[in-house]
Design a protein around this motif. Structure first.
Motif, PDB file in Angstrom:
ATOM      1  N   GLU A 100     -10.644  16.308  37.586  1.00 50.67           N
ATOM      2  CA  GLU A 100      -9.618  15.535  36.882  1.00 50.67           C
ATOM      3  C   GLU A 100      -8.957  14.653  37.780  1.00 50.67           C
ATOM      4  N   SER A 101      -8.788  13.532  37.416  1.00 50.63           N
ATOM      5  CA  SER A 101      -8.090  12.483  38.394  1.00 50.63           C
ATOM      6  C   SER A 101      -6.493  12.546  38.251  1.00 50.63           C
ATOM      7  N   PHE A 102      -5.627  12.335  38.952  1.00 44.97           N
ATOM      8  CA  PHE A 102      -4.066  12.609  39.026  1.00 44.97           C
ATOM      9  C   PHE A 102      -3.475  12.308  37.624  1.00 44.97           C
ATOM     10  N   PHE A 103      -3.644  11.297  37.203  1.00 44.11           N
ATOM     11  CA  PHE A 103      -2.740  11.114  35.805  1.00 44.11           C
ATOM     12  C   PHE A 103      -3.362  11.782  34.994  1.00 44.11           C
ATOM     13  N   LYS A 104      -4.416  12.262  35.004  1.00 41.03           N
ATOM     14  CA  LYS A 104      -5.299  13.007  33.838  1.00 41.03           C
ATOM     15  C   LYS A 104      -5.163  14.320  33.889  1.00 41.03           C
ATOM     16  N   LEU A 105      -4.635  14.992  34.981  1.00 39.37           N
ATOM     17  CA  LEU A 105      -4.745  16.136  35.544  1.00 39.37           C
ATOM     18  C   LEU A 105      -3.812  17.238  34.695  1.00 39.37           C
ATOM     19  N   LYS A 106      -4.432  18.069  34.043  1.00 35.23           N
ATOM     20  CA  LYS A 106      -3.572  19.135  33.238  1.00 35.23           C
ATOM     21  C   LYS A 106      -2.969  20.136  33.899  1.00 35.23           C
ATOM     22  N   GLU A 107      -1.674  20.816  33.715  1.00 32.98           N
ATOM     23  CA  GLU A 107      -1.102  21.748  34.043  1.00 32.98           C
ATOM     24  C   GLU A 107      -2.251  23.113  34.213  1.00 32.98           C
ATOM     25  N   GLU A 108      -2.996  23.401  33.106  1.00 35.47           N
ATOM     26  CA  GLU A 108      -3.645  24.481  33.006  1.00 35.47           C
ATOM     27  C   GLU A 108      -4.952  24.282  33.995  1.00 35.47           C
ATOM     28  N   THR A 109      -5.383  23.399  34.477  1.00 31.84           N
ATOM     29  CA  THR A 109      -6.385  22.950  35.527  1.00 31.84           C
ATOM     30  C   THR A 109      -5.731  23.196  36.786  1.00 31.84           C
ATOM     31  N   TRP A 110      -4.627  22.924  36.922  1.00 26.59           N
ATOM     32  CA  TRP A 110      -3.942  23.093  38.374  1.00 26.59           C
ATOM     33  C   TRP A 110      -3.703  24.652  38.419  1.00 26.59           C
ATOM     34  N   ASP A 111      -3.311  25.349  37.642  1.00 29.25           N
ATOM     35  CA  ASP A 111      -2.933  26.727  37.674  1.00 29.25           C
ATOM     36  C   ASP A 111      -4.310  27.374  37.639  1.00 29.25           C
ATOM     37  N   ARG A 112      -5.298  27.133  37.102  1.00 27.49           N
ATOM     38  CA  ARG A 112      -6.503  27.906  37.319  1.00 27.49           C
ATOM     39  C   ARG A 112      -7.275  27.551  38.698  1.00 27.49           C
ATOM     40  N   THR A 113      -7.194  26.334  39.016  1.00 24.69           N
ATOM     41  CA  THR A 113      -7.502  26.086  40.513  1.00 24.69           C
ATOM     42  C   THR A 113      -6.954  26.540  41.400  1.00 24.69           C
ATOM     43  N   PHE A 114      -5.730  26.867  41.504  1.00 25.32           N
ATOM     44  CA  PHE A 114      -4.847  27.424  42.701  1.00 25.32           C
ATOM     45  C   PHE A 114      -4.857  29.311  42.325  1.00 25.32           C
ATOM     46  N   ASN A 115      -5.187  29.625  40.913  1.00 27.78           N
ATOM     47  CA  ASN A 115      -5.317  30.958  40.799  1.00 27.78           C
ATOM     48  C   ASN A 115      -6.563  31.426  41.465  1.00 27.78           C
ATOM     49  N   THR A 116      -7.789  30.819  41.500  1.00 23.02           N
ATOM     50  CA  THR A 116      -9.084  30.969  41.788  1.00 23.02           C
ATOM     51  C   THR A 116      -9.209  30.841  43.470  1.00 23.02           C
ATOM     52  N   ASN A 117      -8.693  29.740  43.765  1.00 25.58           N
ATOM     53  CA  ASN A 117      -8.855  29.333  45.045  1.00 25.58           C
ATOM     54  C   ASN A 117      -7.977  29.541  46.365  1.00 25.58           C
ATOM     55  N   VAL A 118      -6.847  30.137  45.775  1.00 29.39           N
ATOM     56  CA  VAL A 118      -5.709  30.621  46.897  1.00 29.39           C
ATOM     57  C   VAL A 118      -5.199  31.982  46.435  1.00 29.39           C
ATOM     58  N   LYS A 119      -4.702  32.265  45.225  1.00 28.12           N
ATOM     59  CA  LYS A 119      -4.243  33.450  44.773  1.00 28.12           C
ATOM     60  C   LYS A 119      -5.182  34.426  44.997  1.00 28.12           C
ATOM     61  N   ALA A 120      -6.593  34.261  44.711  1.00 32.76           N
ATOM     62  CA  ALA A 120      -7.637  35.291  44.603  1.00 32.76           C
ATOM     63  C   ALA A 120      -7.719  35.550  46.393  1.00 32.76           C
ATOM     64  N   ILE A 121      -7.613  34.554  47.057  1.00 33.40           N
ATOM     65  CA  ILE A 121      -7.743  35.032  48.470  1.00 33.40           C
ATOM     66  C   ILE A 121      -6.621  35.994  48.934  1.00 33.40           C
ATOM     67  N   PHE A 122      -5.558  35.778  48.601  1.00 32.56           N
ATOM     68  CA  PHE A 122      -4.383  36.609  48.734  1.00 32.56           C
ATOM     69  C   PHE A 122      -4.652  37.929  48.297  1.00 32.56           C
ATOM     70  N   LEU A 123      -4.921  37.983  46.929  1.00 34.35           N
ATOM     71  CA  LEU A 123      -4.956  39.325  46.390  1.00 34.35           C
ATOM     72  C   LEU A 123      -6.045  40.287  46.806  1.00 34.35           C
ATOM     73  N   CYS A 124      -7.374  39.524  47.089  1.00 27.63           N
ATOM     74  CA  CYS A 124      -8.283  40.373  47.577  1.00 27.63           C
ATOM     75  C   CYS A 124      -8.060  40.765  49.102  1.00 27.63           C
ATOM     76  N   SER A 125      -7.592  39.938  49.827  1.00 31.47           N
ATOM     77  CA  SER A 125      -7.253  40.238  51.266  1.00 31.47           C
ATOM     78  C   SER A 125      -6.170  41.259  51.486  1.00 31.47           C
ATOM     79  N   GLN A 126      -5.445  41.222  50.529  1.00 27.90           N
ATOM     80  CA  GLN A 126      -4.417  42.162  50.778  1.00 27.90           C
ATOM     81  C   GLN A 126      -4.672  43.613  50.607  1.00 27.90           C
TER      82      GLN A 126
END
Length: 264
Positions: A100-126
């Motif tokens: 999704e390009s910047f102007f078309k990027l949806k909030e839910e896409t941003w949140d899902r990407t960060f939940n899976t790509n960043v938050k999940a690393i934190f949760l599992c590693s902790q």
């Protein structure tokens, strides 16, 4: 003796693609492996990976969890502990990269990407680090990307931001957890020819441009990423900590040319 004989490993998103290849490389080196998958629709796929891993002479188990949800992560670790023992090698491989390009990027896409790509690393590693610290031993390997270091496409700003954040999280965890005998590192693939990239690479012109843009003039393979993970999880890498091992054919050190940046 195999390099990871009788170690217990957990690979998030281990049911397909790079994750599947990592599972097999860990199993080939003697590790018992938990194969995480996110949805019930992927159960059969994960169980097939488990059977293939068991054929290599190790124990394996499939465990379902959305790794971006704390309660599900906690339940997953309990399942792994009951089936195989405490996690000694954690491979945070689960990731998403919707275009999704910047102007078309949806909030839910941003949140899902960060939940899976960043938050999940934190949760599992902790959770993994709690038992690792008690044993004064543990290996955490995060699967990142060339996009952790450079802009690889103008249509994935959320993905690039998440992988850069995960890179910094890797460094932060390495500094804090090192004193407990836990090594935290990462691998950085460029475009890898897996089923996850099948639609993208189905266009012959896109495939040609991806290959041409890479200094090695070829795409990476999932097994190559697995090889790098095995090294970082082994005794050979005991003094490697906070490192991002790029497995990208040199793409991240090459000055970008206009034709490198592909829009869909």
């Amino acid at each position: 003796m195999k390099r990871l004989e009788n170690r217990v490993a957990l690979v998030t998103g281990g049911n397909r693609g790079i994750g599947e290849a990592i599972v097999y490389r860990l199993a080939e080196e003697g590790a018992h492996v938990a194969v995480n998958y996110p949805w019930d629709t992927m159960r059969e796929q994960a169980e097939a990976v488990v059977r293939n891993a068991e054929a290599l002479g190790v124990k394996a188990v499939a465990v379902r969890a959305d790794v971006g949800v704390k309660a599900e992560v906690a339940a997953m670790f309990e399942q792994v502990r009951a089936a195989l023992g405490d996690v000694e090698i954690l491979v945070n491989n689960a990731g998403v990269a919707p275009f999704e390009s910047f102007f078309k990027l949806k909030e839910e896409t941003w949140d899902r990407t960060f939940n899976t790509n960043v938050k999940a690393i934190f949760l599992c590693s902790q959770l993994a680090a709690e038992t690792m610290a008690a044993k004064r031993y543990g290996k955490i390997v995060n699967v990142l990307s060339t996009a952790s270091l450079v802009v690889t496409s103008p249509v994935i700003p959320h993905y690039q931001s998440s992988k850069a954040a995960a890179h910094m999280l890797t460094k932060g965890m390495a500094i804090e957890l090192g004193k407990y005998g836990i090594n935290v590192n990462a691998v950085g693939p460029s475009t890898v020819d897996t089923d996850l990239c099948a639609d993208y690479l189905a266009d012959p012109e896109i495939r040609r441009k991806e290959i041409e843009a890479n200094p090695m003039k070829r795409l990476g393979t999932a097994r190559q990423i697995g090889d790098a993970v095995v090294f970082l999880a082994s005794e050979e890498a005991m003094q490697v900590n906070g490192h991002l091992l790029m497995v990208d054919g040199g793409l991240s050190v090459k000055a970008a040319q206009p034709e490198d940046h592909l829009e869909r």
